[in-house]
Design a protein around this motif. Sequence first.
Motif, PDB file in Angstrom:
ATOM      1  N   ASP A   1      78.605   7.643 -31.116  1.00  0.00           N
ATOM      2  CA  ASP A   1      78.506   6.178 -31.193  1.00  0.00           C
ATOM      3  C   ASP A   1      78.497   5.517 -29.819  1.00  0.00           C
ATOM      4  OD1 ASP A   1      81.208   6.992 -30.801  1.00  0.00           O
ATOM      5  OD2 ASP A   1      81.922   5.032 -31.474  1.00  0.00           O
ATOM      6  N   VAL A   2      78.644   6.288 -28.757  1.00  0.00           N
ATOM      7  CA  VAL A   2      78.712   5.711 -27.412  1.00  0.00           C
ATOM      8  C   VAL A   2      77.322   5.251 -26.969  1.00  0.00           C
ATOM      9  CG1 VAL A   2      79.158   6.209 -24.976  1.00  0.00           C
ATOM     10  CG2 VAL A   2      80.729   7.042 -26.740  1.00  0.00           C
ATOM     11  N   SER A   3      77.223   3.995 -26.571  1.00  0.00           N
ATOM     12  CA  SER A   3      76.011   3.483 -25.936  1.00  0.00           C
ATOM     13  C   SER A   3      76.076   3.805 -24.451  1.00  0.00           C
ATOM     14  CB  SER A   3      75.897   1.965 -26.131  1.00  0.00           C
ATOM     15  OG  SER A   3      75.781   1.632 -27.494  1.00  0.00           O
ATOM     16  N   PHE A   4      74.918   4.094 -23.859  1.00  0.00           N
ATOM     17  CA  PHE A   4      74.933   4.394 -22.437  1.00  0.00           C
ATOM     18  C   PHE A   4      73.819   3.655 -21.710  1.00  0.00           C
ATOM     19  CE2 PHE A   4      71.979   7.588 -24.016  1.00  0.00           C
ATOM     20  CZ  PHE A   4      71.034   7.721 -23.007  1.00  0.00           C
ATOM     21  N   LEU A   5      74.166   3.262 -20.484  1.00  0.00           N
ATOM     22  CA  LEU A   5      73.191   2.675 -19.573  1.00  0.00           C
ATOM     23  C   LEU A   5      72.763   3.745 -18.588  1.00  0.00           C
ATOM     24  CD1 LEU A   5      71.698   0.120 -18.473  1.00  0.00           C
ATOM     25  CD2 LEU A   5      73.617  -0.099 -16.869  1.00  0.00           C
TER      26      LEU A   5
ATOM     27  N   PRO B   1      65.644   1.885 -20.634  1.00  0.00           N
ATOM     28  CA  PRO B   1      66.480   1.205 -21.630  1.00  0.00           C
ATOM     29  C   PRO B   1      67.748   1.966 -21.979  1.00  0.00           C
ATOM     30  CG  PRO B   1      64.669   2.323 -22.722  1.00  0.00           C
ATOM     31  CD  PRO B   1      64.432   2.472 -21.239  1.00  0.00           C
ATOM     32  N   MET B   2      68.690   1.247 -22.567  1.00  0.00           N
ATOM     33  CA  MET B   2      69.906   1.859 -23.087  1.00  0.00           C
ATOM     34  C   MET B   2      69.593   2.662 -24.341  1.00  0.00           C
ATOM     35  SD  MET B   2      72.794  -1.130 -22.519  1.00  0.00           S
ATOM     36  CE  MET B   2      74.155  -0.003 -22.951  1.00  0.00           C
ATOM     37  N   SER B   3      70.495   3.566 -24.681  1.00  0.00           N
ATOM     38  CA  SER B   3      70.402   4.350 -25.907  1.00  0.00           C
ATOM     39  C   SER B   3      71.817   4.732 -26.312  1.00  0.00           C
ATOM     40  CB  SER B   3      69.525   5.594 -25.692  1.00  0.00           C
ATOM     41  OG  SER B   3      69.383   6.343 -26.892  1.00  0.00           O
ATOM     42  N   THR B   4      71.939   5.606 -27.286  1.00  0.00           N
ATOM     43  CA  THR B   4      73.244   6.139 -27.676  1.00  0.00           C
ATOM     44  C   THR B   4      73.208   7.658 -27.563  1.00  0.00           C
ATOM     45  OG1 THR B   4      72.702   6.425 -30.033  1.00  0.00           O
ATOM     46  CG2 THR B   4      73.567   4.257 -29.334  1.00  0.00           C
ATOM     47  N   PHE B   5      74.378   8.250 -27.368  1.00  0.00           N
ATOM     48  CA  PHE B   5      74.438   9.706 -27.312  1.00  0.00           C
ATOM     49  C   PHE B   5      73.966  10.314 -28.632  1.00  0.00           C
ATOM     50  CE2 PHE B   5      78.088   9.451 -23.993  1.00  0.00           C
ATOM     51  CZ  PHE B   5      77.169   9.256 -22.989  1.00  0.00           C
TER      52      PHE B   5
ATOM     53  N   SER C   1      85.144  -0.006 -25.306  1.00  0.00           N
ATOM     54  CA  SER C   1      83.826  -0.601 -25.552  1.00  0.00           C
ATOM     55  C   SER C   1      82.809   0.420 -26.039  1.00  0.00           C
ATOM     56  CB  SER C   1      83.285  -1.250 -24.275  1.00  0.00           C
ATOM     57  OG  SER C   1      84.121  -2.290 -23.826  1.00  0.00           O
ATOM     58  N   ARG C   2      83.184   1.704 -26.027  1.00  0.00           N
ATOM     59  CA  ARG C   2      82.245   2.780 -26.370  1.00  0.00           C
ATOM     60  C   ARG C   2      80.991   2.681 -25.506  1.00  0.00           C
ATOM     61  NH1 ARG C   2      84.993   6.117 -27.504  1.00  0.00           N
ATOM     62  NH2 ARG C   2      83.588   7.308 -28.840  1.00  0.00           N
ATOM     63  N   LEU C   3      81.206   2.518 -24.210  1.00  0.00           N
ATOM     64  CA  LEU C   3      80.121   2.327 -23.256  1.00  0.00           C
ATOM     65  C   LEU C   3      80.253   3.308 -22.105  1.00  0.00           C
ATOM     66  CD1 LEU C   3      77.710   0.620 -22.095  1.00  0.00           C
ATOM     67  CD2 LEU C   3      79.460  -0.710 -20.882  1.00  0.00           C
ATOM     68  N   ALA C   4      79.152   3.961 -21.761  1.00  0.00           N
ATOM     69  CA  ALA C   4      79.106   4.851 -20.602  1.00  0.00           C
ATOM     70  C   ALA C   4      77.986   4.406 -19.664  1.00  0.00           C
ATOM     71  CB  ALA C   4      78.879   6.301 -21.034  1.00  0.00           C
ATOM     72  N   ILE C   5      78.241   4.513 -18.380  1.00  0.00           N
ATOM     73  CA  ILE C   5      77.222   4.256 -17.365  1.00  0.00           C
ATOM     74  C   ILE C   5      76.995   5.579 -16.665  1.00  0.00           C
ATOM     75  CG2 ILE C   5      76.674   2.960 -15.265  1.00  0.00           C
ATOM     76  CD1 ILE C   5      78.406   0.684 -16.450  1.00  0.00           C
ATOM     77  N   VAL C   6      75.813   6.158 -16.885  1.00  0.00           N
ATOM     78  CA  VAL C   6      75.615   7.579 -16.581  1.00  0.00           C
ATOM     79  C   VAL C   6      74.649   7.840 -15.430  1.00  0.00           C
ATOM     80  CG1 VAL C   6      76.131   8.168 -18.974  1.00  0.00           C
ATOM     81  CG2 VAL C   6      73.737   7.917 -18.265  1.00  0.00           C
TER      82      VAL C   6
END
Length: 215
Positions: free
Chosen positions: A190-194, A199-203, A149-154
């Motif tokens: 391209d990874v989106s992160f929460l 708000p969310m953003s991308t690396f 999903s190219r998703l990170a929860i950081v």
Amino acid sequence: MTTPALKLAVIPVTPFVQNCSLLWCTETLEAAVIDPGGDVERIAAAITKAGVQLQKVLLTHGHLDHAGGAAEMAQKYGVPIEGPHHADAFLINAIPQQSLMFGCAPSPACTPDRWLDDGDQVSVGRLTLDIRHCPGHTPGHIAFFHAPSRLAIVGDVLFAGSIGRTDLPGGDYDTLIRSIREQLWPLGDDVSFLPGHGPMSTFGNERQTNPFVAD
């Protein structure tokens, strides 16, 4: 075999407006709650609305606004707690004292069923999340990454336009910057992160614009 899709709902909780998240596998409808800092009934309502079955509680780190509701959530649903890294045990154990310090309703300490280390994986239904150990905000902070999903929860490692605090017990600025650059950036622009707040953003966007960690 195709990889099942991931769905994510963000549930702001506590006076700190912390981004608790409900993450589930669209194929099995099995779910995890990540960082239930409090407001357990609000989180429970989101689980009911999504029509999913809670499988586990996941924690990025041991601060009250992220872990304060973990024990109640795990007991309510009869599910295990996984994470954070064992280096945050002192914070997990001190959740009741953290509650008093911030003038919040008392929250019980929790005992994770599984501590997580760098390179570990956790499953949610047929989804697999990779673990990145990202100390600096706290010693045992981790991030969850779902590669398909190219998703990170950081958690509180990185925010849109900012970074986590390093002036709390166990925090260290240089360690946090190193964690971001060595553990998060290699996952891809391209990874989106929460993040834990906001708000969310991308690396990629943070590498271009974040004044703390821009290239």
